[in-house]
Design a protein around this motif. Structure first.
Motif, short mmCIF file in Angstrom:
data_model
loop_
_atom_site.label_atom_id
_atom_site.label_comp_id
_atom_site.label_asym_id
_atom_site.label_seq_id
_atom_site.Cartn_x
_atom_site.Cartn_y
_atom_site.Cartn_z
N PHE A 43 -8.64 64.76 79.84
CA PHE A 43 -7.45 63.94 80.06
C PHE A 43 -7.82 62.47 80.21
CE2 PHE A 43 -4.47 61.80 82.91
CZ PHE A 43 -3.28 62.01 82.25
N ARG A 44 -8.79 62.19 81.07
CA ARG A 44 -9.10 60.79 81.37
C ARG A 44 -9.79 60.08 80.20
NH1 ARG A 44 -11.85 60.67 87.24
NH2 ARG A 44 -12.03 58.46 86.66
N PHE A 45 -10.69 60.77 79.50
CA PHE A 45 -11.37 60.09 78.40
C PHE A 45 -10.46 59.97 77.18
CE2 PHE A 45 -14.41 59.66 74.85
CZ PHE A 45 -15.10 58.55 75.30
N THR A 46 -9.68 60.99 76.89
CA THR A 46 -8.77 60.92 75.75
C THR A 46 -7.73 59.83 75.96
OG1 THR A 46 -9.08 63.28 75.31
CG2 THR A 46 -7.19 62.22 74.28
N ARG A 47 -7.20 59.73 77.17
CA ARG A 47 -6.16 58.75 77.44
C ARG A 47 -6.71 57.34 77.66
NH1 ARG A 47 -1.13 60.26 79.66
NH2 ARG A 47 -0.29 62.02 78.44
N PHE A 48 -7.81 57.21 78.42
CA PHE A 48 -8.20 55.91 78.94
C PHE A 48 -9.61 55.46 78.59
CE2 PHE A 48 -5.30 57.95 82.12
CZ PHE A 48 -4.17 57.19 81.82
N ARG A 49 -10.44 56.33 78.00
CA ARG A 49 -11.82 55.96 77.65
C ARG A 49 -12.54 55.34 78.85
NH1 ARG A 49 -9.32 57.92 73.81
NH2 ARG A 49 -9.40 57.19 71.63
N GLU A 50 -12.50 56.03 79.99
CA GLU A 50 -12.95 55.43 81.25
C GLU A 50 -14.46 55.28 81.37
OE1 GLU A 50 -11.02 56.57 84.99
OE2 GLU A 50 -9.63 57.77 83.80
N TRP A 51 -15.23 56.00 80.56
CA TRP A 51 -16.69 55.91 80.67
C TRP A 51 -17.28 55.80 79.28
CZ3 TRP A 51 -14.07 59.53 83.83
CH2 TRP A 51 -13.63 60.67 83.17
N ASP A 52 -18.58 55.74 79.19
CA ASP A 52 -19.24 55.41 77.92
C ASP A 52 -19.48 56.61 77.02
OD1 ASP A 52 -19.64 52.67 78.84
OD2 ASP A 52 -21.19 53.50 80.15
N VAL A 53 -19.90 57.72 77.62
CA VAL A 53 -20.26 58.94 76.88
C VAL A 53 -19.53 60.10 77.55
CG1 VAL A 53 -22.15 60.40 76.07
CG2 VAL A 53 -22.54 57.95 76.45
N SER A 54 -18.95 60.99 76.76
CA SER A 54 -18.11 62.01 77.38
C SER A 54 -18.11 63.30 76.58
CB SER A 54 -16.67 61.51 77.50
OG SER A 54 -15.86 62.43 78.22
N GLU A 55 -18.09 64.39 77.30
CA GLU A 55 -17.69 65.66 76.70
C GLU A 55 -16.22 65.51 76.28
OE1 GLU A 55 -17.72 70.42 77.90
OE2 GLU A 55 -18.15 68.90 79.43
N MET A 56 -15.86 66.08 75.13
CA MET A 56 -14.51 65.90 74.63
C MET A 56 -14.06 67.12 73.84
SD MET A 56 -12.98 62.72 72.41
CE MET A 56 -11.20 62.57 72.19
N SER A 57 -12.78 67.39 73.88
CA SER A 57 -12.18 68.44 73.07
C SER A 57 -12.43 68.17 71.59
CB SER A 57 -10.68 68.50 73.34
OG SER A 57 -9.98 69.08 72.25
N MET A 58 -12.95 69.16 70.87
CA MET A 58 -13.17 68.99 69.44
C MET A 58 -11.85 68.79 68.70
SD MET A 58 -15.78 68.76 67.42
CE MET A 58 -16.33 68.97 65.73
N GLY A 59 -10.81 69.50 69.13
CA GLY A 59 -9.50 69.36 68.50
C GLY A 59 -8.94 67.96 68.64
N LYS A 60 -9.02 67.39 69.84
CA LYS A 60 -8.52 66.03 70.05
C LYS A 60 -9.36 65.03 69.24
CE LYS A 60 -5.82 67.73 73.30
NZ LYS A 60 -6.41 69.07 73.41
N TYR A 61 -10.66 65.25 69.22
CA TYR A 61 -11.54 64.31 68.53
C TYR A 61 -11.24 64.28 67.04
CZ TYR A 61 -15.61 62.01 66.63
OH TYR A 61 -16.43 61.14 65.94
N VAL A 62 -11.15 65.45 66.39
CA VAL A 62 -10.93 65.43 64.95
C VAL A 62 -9.55 64.89 64.61
CG1 VAL A 62 -12.56 67.32 64.59
CG2 VAL A 62 -10.11 67.85 64.76
N SER A 63 -8.57 65.12 65.49
CA SER A 63 -7.25 64.56 65.26
C SER A 63 -7.29 63.05 65.26
CB SER A 63 -6.26 65.06 66.32
OG SER A 63 -4.97 64.49 66.12
N LEU A 64 -7.94 62.46 66.26
CA LEU A 64 -8.01 61.01 66.37
C LEU A 64 -8.80 60.42 65.21
CD1 LEU A 64 -8.55 60.75 70.22
CD2 LEU A 64 -6.51 60.07 68.95
N LYS A 65 -9.90 61.05 64.82
CA LYS A 65 -10.68 60.53 63.69
C LYS A 65 -9.87 60.59 62.40
CE LYS A 65 -14.25 59.10 63.87
NZ LYS A 65 -14.67 57.71 64.19
N SER A 66 -9.06 61.62 62.23
CA SER A 66 -8.25 61.73 61.01
C SER A 66 -7.17 60.66 60.95
CB SER A 66 -7.60 63.12 60.93
OG SER A 66 -6.48 63.23 61.80
N GLN A 67 -6.87 60.07 62.12
CA GLN A 67 -5.88 58.98 62.17
C GLN A 67 -6.54 57.61 62.10
OE1 GLN A 67 -2.85 59.66 65.36
NE2 GLN A 67 -3.86 61.64 65.62
N GLY A 68 -7.86 57.58 61.85
CA GLY A 68 -8.56 56.31 61.73
C GLY A 68 -8.87 55.64 63.04
#
Length: 329
Positions: A43-68
């Motif tokens: 929640f916090r990294f997807t919404r706010f990018r609060e830190w430098d390196v993060s574990e992240m949902s693969m689904g959220k990541y590929v969605s965001l990358k597909s949106q540029g």
């Protein structure tokens, strides 16, 4: 020169242990480790990018990358891999006995873009043969009302999808308002000992192993993401981090296979590691693109078909070029 300090948030894994304790070090980097729950990290990294390196949902990541989205990138380190035929739940006594019976039924999901449900829906559509348009999809928090999608969706035509912000999947399943739920996190009534909610497939391991043998897909749930501005200022960190994560992983795999002592708190842990090696091969929990190409390509196909990815993308689009080649001596 002083090392570059990076704040890194992840849940706890044995294959991260040596890195977060400092036994393994990423050259030129000092990690400030934050141990948080998966849900909070995502929640916090997807919404706010609060830190430098993060574990992240693969689904959220590929969605965001597909949106540029250029505000983050990732390295091919995959902390969590779980087959998800085990993630289907029904009420005790349900007449449903298999996913092929979900056509015409109401199925609850915590988020359409949850990685686990992307894989499960891909399996339902491609292997089971039930069109996703034949199911009524209901989105809600697993055990608490109010959960919402975290990325924009482009749902395909014909998908019947509605949010239920005032209710939970657990309560709707118990009330009979949905017929099944698919979720990485089990509903409360599946864990409280009451037996009111059960898995659709009690013998899920047999089904999941057969799925792997048929498809070669070993589902990737999470990835390690980097804030885009931090990476662009120090592009060398991607490979240095990847090498360190990989060393820690290899140390963990050796511990898992050690028969002299049980390094994990259950009997026959070394037998479990041997079974994994027999099924997946010598490198039974691989990082990197090539050893995971089949899985990555299938997941990106599912993501595009389901409207999580806005454009078709390839595995190479997910990671910077610095981690797509290795030096040879």
């Amino acid at each position: 020169m002083a090392p570059l300090t990076l704040t890194f948030a992840a849940s706890e894994y044995d294959h991260f242990h040596d890195l977060v304790t400092g036994e393994v070090r990423a050259e030129g980097i000092a990690l400030n480790y934050l141990k948080l729950t998966i849900e909070e990290i995502f929640f916090r990294f997807t919404r706010f990018r609060e830190w430098d390196v993060s574990e992240m949902s693969m689904g959220k990541y590929v969605s965001l990358k597909s949106q540029g989205d250029a505000s983050l990138t990732a390295i091919p380190v995959f902390p969590s891999r779980v087959f998800r035929q085990s993630s289907l739940y029904v009420r005790a006594g349900s007449p449903l006995s298999g996913a092929e019976e979900l056509a015409g039924k109401r199925v609850g999901i915590p988020e359409w873009a949850q990685t686990a449900s992307i894989y499960t829906r891909g399996w339902i559509a491609h292997q089971v043969g039930v069109p996703l348009t034949a199911i009524e999809w209901v989105q809600a928090g697993v055990n608490q009302p109010g959960r919402v999608e975290k990325v924009a969706l482009r749902l395909p035509d014909g998908i019947d999808y509605r949010p239920e912000p005032e209710r939970s999947l657990n309560d709707m399943l118990l009330a009979g308002d949905i017929d099944a739920a698919m979720s990485a996190h089990p509903p409360e009534a599946a864990e409280d000992g009451s037996g009111r909610i059960v898995r659709l497939y009690p013998d899920y391991r047999e089904i999941e192993e057969a799925y792997y043998r048929e498809t070669g897909i070993f589902p990737i749930m999470h990835v390690i993401a980097l804030r885009g501005d931090v990476f662009e200022a120090n592009r060398w960190i991607a490979m240095n981090l990847l090498m360190a994560f990989d060393e820690a992983r290899r140390n963990s795999m050796r511990r898992a296979q050690e028969i002299t002592a049980t390094r994990f708190p259950f009997a026959w842990c070394f037998d479990a590691a041997a079974e994994a090696r027999a099924l997946f091969g010598e490198d039974f929990f691989p990082y990197g693109i090539e050893p995971n190409r089949t899985t990555l390509e299938a997941f990106l196909q599912y993501g595009f078909e389901q409207g999580v990815c806005h454009e078709r993308i390839a595995p190479e689009d997910l990671f910077p070029p610095e981690v797509q080649a290795v030096f040879k001596v």
